[in-house]
Design a protein around this motif. Structure first.
Motif, PDB file in Angstrom:
ATOM      1  N   SER A  47       0.829  -1.193   0.000  1.00 47.42           N
ATOM      2  CA  SER A  47       0.000   0.000   0.000  1.00 47.42           C
ATOM      3  C   SER A  47       0.865   1.244   0.000  1.00 47.42           C
ATOM      4  N   GLY A  48       0.326   2.333  -0.561  1.00 48.58           N
ATOM      5  CA  GLY A  48       1.032   3.597  -0.543  1.00 48.58           C
ATOM      6  C   GLY A  48       0.425   4.506   0.508  1.00 48.58           C
ATOM      7  N   THR A  49       0.452   5.809   0.277  1.00 46.75           N
ATOM      8  CA  THR A  49      -0.070   6.758   1.246  1.00 46.75           C
ATOM      9  C   THR A  49      -1.584   6.755   1.216  1.00 46.75           C
ATOM     10  N   SER A  50      -2.210   7.294   2.277  1.00 44.29           N
ATOM     11  CA  SER A  50      -3.659   7.363   2.322  1.00 44.29           C
ATOM     12  C   SER A  50      -4.190   8.265   1.225  1.00 44.29           C
ATOM     13  N   GLU A  51      -3.418   9.320   0.878  1.00 45.53           N
ATOM     14  CA  GLU A  51      -3.847  10.213  -0.195  1.00 45.53           C
ATOM     15  C   GLU A  51      -3.962   9.455  -1.505  1.00 45.53           C
ATOM     16  N   VAL A  52      -2.955   8.593  -1.786  1.00 44.68           N
ATOM     17  CA  VAL A  52      -2.974   7.814  -3.005  1.00 44.68           C
ATOM     18  C   VAL A  52      -4.156   6.859  -3.010  1.00 44.68           C
ATOM     19  N   GLU A  53      -4.357   6.150  -1.911  1.00 42.67           N
ATOM     20  CA  GLU A  53      -5.423   5.170  -1.845  1.00 42.67           C
ATOM     21  C   GLU A  53      -6.791   5.821  -1.984  1.00 42.67           C
ATOM     22  N   PRO A  77       2.846  -1.230  -6.511  1.00 43.12           N
ATOM     23  CA  PRO A  77       4.006  -0.938  -5.663  1.00 43.12           C
ATOM     24  C   PRO A  77       3.926   0.457  -5.073  1.00 43.12           C
ATOM     25  N   GLU A  78       4.767   0.726  -4.097  1.00 46.89           N
ATOM     26  CA  GLU A  78       4.774   2.027  -3.452  1.00 46.89           C
ATOM     27  C   GLU A  78       5.346   3.105  -4.375  1.00 46.89           C
ATOM     28  N   GLY A  79       4.991   4.330  -4.104  1.00 47.83           N
ATOM     29  CA  GLY A  79       5.481   5.466  -4.862  1.00 47.83           C
ATOM     30  C   GLY A  79       4.754   6.714  -4.454  1.00 47.83           C
ATOM     31  N   GLU A  80       5.343   7.855  -4.772  1.00 48.56           N
ATOM     32  CA  GLU A  80       4.762   9.132  -4.362  1.00 48.56           C
ATOM     33  C   GLU A  80       3.733   9.676  -5.339  1.00 48.56           C
ATOM     34  N   VAL A  81       3.678   9.105  -6.553  1.00 49.45           N
ATOM     35  CA  VAL A  81       2.861   9.694  -7.611  1.00 49.45           C
ATOM     36  C   VAL A  81       1.937   8.641  -8.209  1.00 49.45           C
ATOM     37  N   VAL A  82       0.658   8.983  -8.307  1.00 52.44           N
ATOM     38  CA  VAL A  82      -0.321   8.151  -9.005  1.00 52.44           C
ATOM     39  C   VAL A  82      -0.653   8.821 -10.332  1.00 52.44           C
ATOM     40  N   ILE A 104       7.059  -0.635 -20.540  1.00 54.51           N
ATOM     41  CA  ILE A 104       8.188   0.125 -19.999  1.00 54.51           C
ATOM     42  C   ILE A 104       8.008   1.628 -20.162  1.00 54.51           C
ATOM     43  N   ASP A 105       6.927   2.032 -20.837  1.00 51.44           N
ATOM     44  CA  ASP A 105       6.618   3.449 -21.044  1.00 51.44           C
ATOM     45  C   ASP A 105       5.209   3.747 -20.550  1.00 51.44           C
ATOM     46  N   LEU A 106       4.985   4.976 -20.118  1.00 48.71           N
ATOM     47  CA  LEU A 106       3.623   5.435 -19.877  1.00 48.71           C
ATOM     48  C   LEU A 106       3.587   6.956 -19.902  1.00 48.71           C
ATOM     49  N   ALA A 107       2.450   7.476 -20.312  1.00 45.36           N
ATOM     50  CA  ALA A 107       2.207   8.919 -20.263  1.00 45.36           C
ATOM     51  C   ALA A 107       0.767   9.133 -19.845  1.00 45.36           C
ATOM     52  N   GLY A 108       0.560  10.116 -18.986  1.00 44.69           N
ATOM     53  CA  GLY A 108      -0.779  10.377 -18.505  1.00 44.69           C
ATOM     54  C   GLY A 108      -0.797  11.604 -17.614  1.00 44.69           C
ATOM     55  N   THR A 109      -1.777  11.643 -16.733  1.00 48.06           N
ATOM     56  CA  THR A 109      -2.000  12.803 -15.887  1.00 48.06           C
ATOM     57  C   THR A 109      -1.885  12.424 -14.423  1.00 48.06           C
ATOM     58  N   VAL A 110      -1.195  13.245 -13.663  1.00 45.97           N
ATOM     59  CA  VAL A 110      -1.059  13.017 -12.226  1.00 45.97           C
ATOM     60  C   VAL A 110      -2.425  13.192 -11.562  1.00 45.97           C
ATOM     61  N   VAL A 111      -2.852  12.175 -10.814  1.00 47.08           N
ATOM     62  CA  VAL A 111      -4.114  12.292 -10.073  1.00 47.08           C
ATOM     63  C   VAL A 111      -3.867  12.399  -8.573  1.00 47.08           C
ATOM     64  N   SER A 112      -2.652  12.075  -8.140  1.00 51.16           N
ATOM     65  CA  SER A 112      -2.293  12.257  -6.727  1.00 51.16           C
ATOM     66  C   SER A 112      -0.784  12.298  -6.612  1.00 51.16           C
ATOM     67  N   SER A 113      -0.297  13.174  -5.730  1.00 55.25           N
ATOM     68  CA  SER A 113       1.142  13.298  -5.551  1.00 55.25           C
ATOM     69  C   SER A 113       1.453  13.800  -4.155  1.00 55.25           C
ATOM     70  N   THR A 114       2.418  13.154  -3.516  1.00 58.02           N
ATOM     71  CA  THR A 114       2.919  13.660  -2.239  1.00 58.02           C
ATOM     72  C   THR A 114       4.256  14.359  -2.421  1.00 58.02           C
ATOM     73  N   ASP A 115       4.646  14.586  -3.682  1.00 56.18           N
ATOM     74  CA  ASP A 115       5.878  15.298  -4.009  1.00 56.18           C
ATOM     75  C   ASP A 115       5.517  16.692  -4.507  1.00 56.18           C
ATOM     76  N   ALA A 116       6.081  17.709  -3.892  1.00 55.60           N
ATOM     77  CA  ALA A 116       5.706  19.094  -4.194  1.00 55.60           C
ATOM     78  C   ALA A 116       6.028  19.506  -5.627  1.00 55.60           C
ATOM     79  N   SER A 117       6.949  18.819  -6.274  1.00 54.65           N
ATOM     80  CA  SER A 117       7.353  19.206  -7.627  1.00 54.65           C
ATOM     81  C   SER A 117       6.414  18.669  -8.697  1.00 54.65           C
ATOM     82  N   LEU A 118       5.510  17.786  -8.325  1.00 50.46           N
ATOM     83  CA  LEU A 118       4.589  17.179  -9.279  1.00 50.46           C
ATOM     84  C   LEU A 118       3.162  17.414  -8.796  1.00 50.46           C
TER      85      LEU A 118
END
Length: 349
Positions: free
Chosen positions: A2-8, A40-45, A77-91
């Motif tokens: 699981s990732g962060t509650s914001e992501v979930e 898997p875990e990560g800061e960006v959905v 191995i590639d993807l492009a799309g739109t950020v729907v959740s991020s715990t990183d201030a730069s994204l």
């Protein structure tokens, strides 16, 4: 995991993804519903809009392809799309992004899914002038082509120095490389063994289109041959790369990124010590994120291909098996873009 509650909170409980499984030595792959909790875990959905199909993706879906760490896996191995959740201030949420390489589609869930969760340090924000479709029309192959072109530029090769050769020119890396080089004013010779590829390569800017080199791979060759190219971008490897090294001009450079013709390199040291040629290895998988983001910015600017619409074909997810088969058979031409958002057929229970 699981990732962060914001992501979930943003992810649906389940969504569609292509899942590849090893079934007794055969790789079976098809769309399935997967649980968001398995990502898997990560800061960006990222809500994935497009992916693509590269040679490496084909290997991931082929028995004994030897690029996947373990099955089952969501390939891509590639993807492009739109950020729907991020715990990183730069994204920020709503930002169009691209991600490719690192462990995507080989050791962790990749781009053939409606959603992906990735580390922030793998994500590249897209320039305002580039859409997610354009990003996947480029993808890993286009990024590799750009790396190869920059290698020749950094080596000091200029358009008026002489012809530049591109091998495997009708493939993903090759078509983009021809397009970029021709746009920069280089005289490009495109080498391809695919019937009917000549018209496209000329439209991309190739001054000359030739067949595979060497014409007869079994013919006896000397350690040095007639010097023909000031630079080359090779996506084939094997005897083709050896032939390029034997035919580069004095202090010529070749950027090599492929091994479709094999991993052996039957060449002597003479091209290196008598003509001073240089062989550059090109790897796009582990490029540090700062360098990666800088090159993507250049792909929106001075390295932007001029004919992506000509070299790209879009496919829905349902046609993935046919695209993989074409790449495996060596009949695919150009860049196949895989439509992910709205590209899955609804699964009914």
């Amino acid at each position: 995991m699981s990732g962060t509650s914001e992501v979930e909170a943003v992810l649906p409980e389940a969504f569609q993804a292509v899942v590849a499984e090893d079934q007794g030595g055969e790789i079976a792959f098809a769309p399935q519903m997967i649980q968001s909790s398995t990502l898997p875990e990560g800061e960006v959905v990222i809500e994935v809009e497009y992916s693509t199909v590269n040679y490496k993706d084909m290997l991931a879906l082929t028995p004994n392809g030897k690029v996947v760490r373990g099955y089952p896996i969501v390939p891509g191995i590639d993807l492009a799309g739109t950020v729907v959740s991020s715990t990183d201030a730069s994204l920020r949420v709503g930002q169009p992004v691209v991600a490719h390489g690192y462990q995507l589609g080989t050791a962790r869930a990749g781009g053939y899914a409606q959603y992906a969760r990735v580390p922030a340090e793998w994500v590249v924000p897209l320039h305002d002038s580039m859409t997610t479709w354009h990003a996947m029309a480029l993808g890993t192959a286009g990024f590799t082509a750009a790396m190869s072109v920059v290698t020749l530029l950094d080596a000091g090769i200029r358009p008026d120095d002489g012809p530049v050769l591109v091998t495997g020119a009708s493939g993903g890396v090759g078509t983009v490389a021809v397009d970029i080089l021709a746009s920069l004013g280089y005289t490009v010779t495109a080498s391809s063994g695919k019937d009917g590829a000549g018209d496209l390569l000329r439209k991309l800017g190739a001054a000359q289109v030739i067949g595979r080199i060497p014409e007869d791979p079994d013919a006896k060759s000397g350690p040095l041959e007639s010097a023909s190219w000031v630079g080359a971008i090779d996506t084939v490897g094997g005897e083709t790369l050896a032939h390029i090294l034997r035919t580069l001009k004095y202090r010529g450079h070749v950027a090599a990124s492929g091994n479709a013709a094999g991993i052996s390199l039957p060449v002597t040291v003479l091209p290196f010590i008598l003509r001073g040629v240089t062989l550059h290895g090109i790897d796009s998988v582990q490029v540090p994120i700062t360098e990666r983001r800088q090159l993507w910015n250049r792909l929106s600017d001075d390295l932007r291909p001029q004919h992506l619409d000509l070299l790209t074909t879009e496919y829905p997810v349902s046609e993935l098996p046919e695209v993989v088969s074409a790449i495996a058979a060596g009949t695919n031409v150009g860049r196949p873009v895989l439509r992910i958002k709205d590209g899955f057929t609804p699964i009914t229970e």
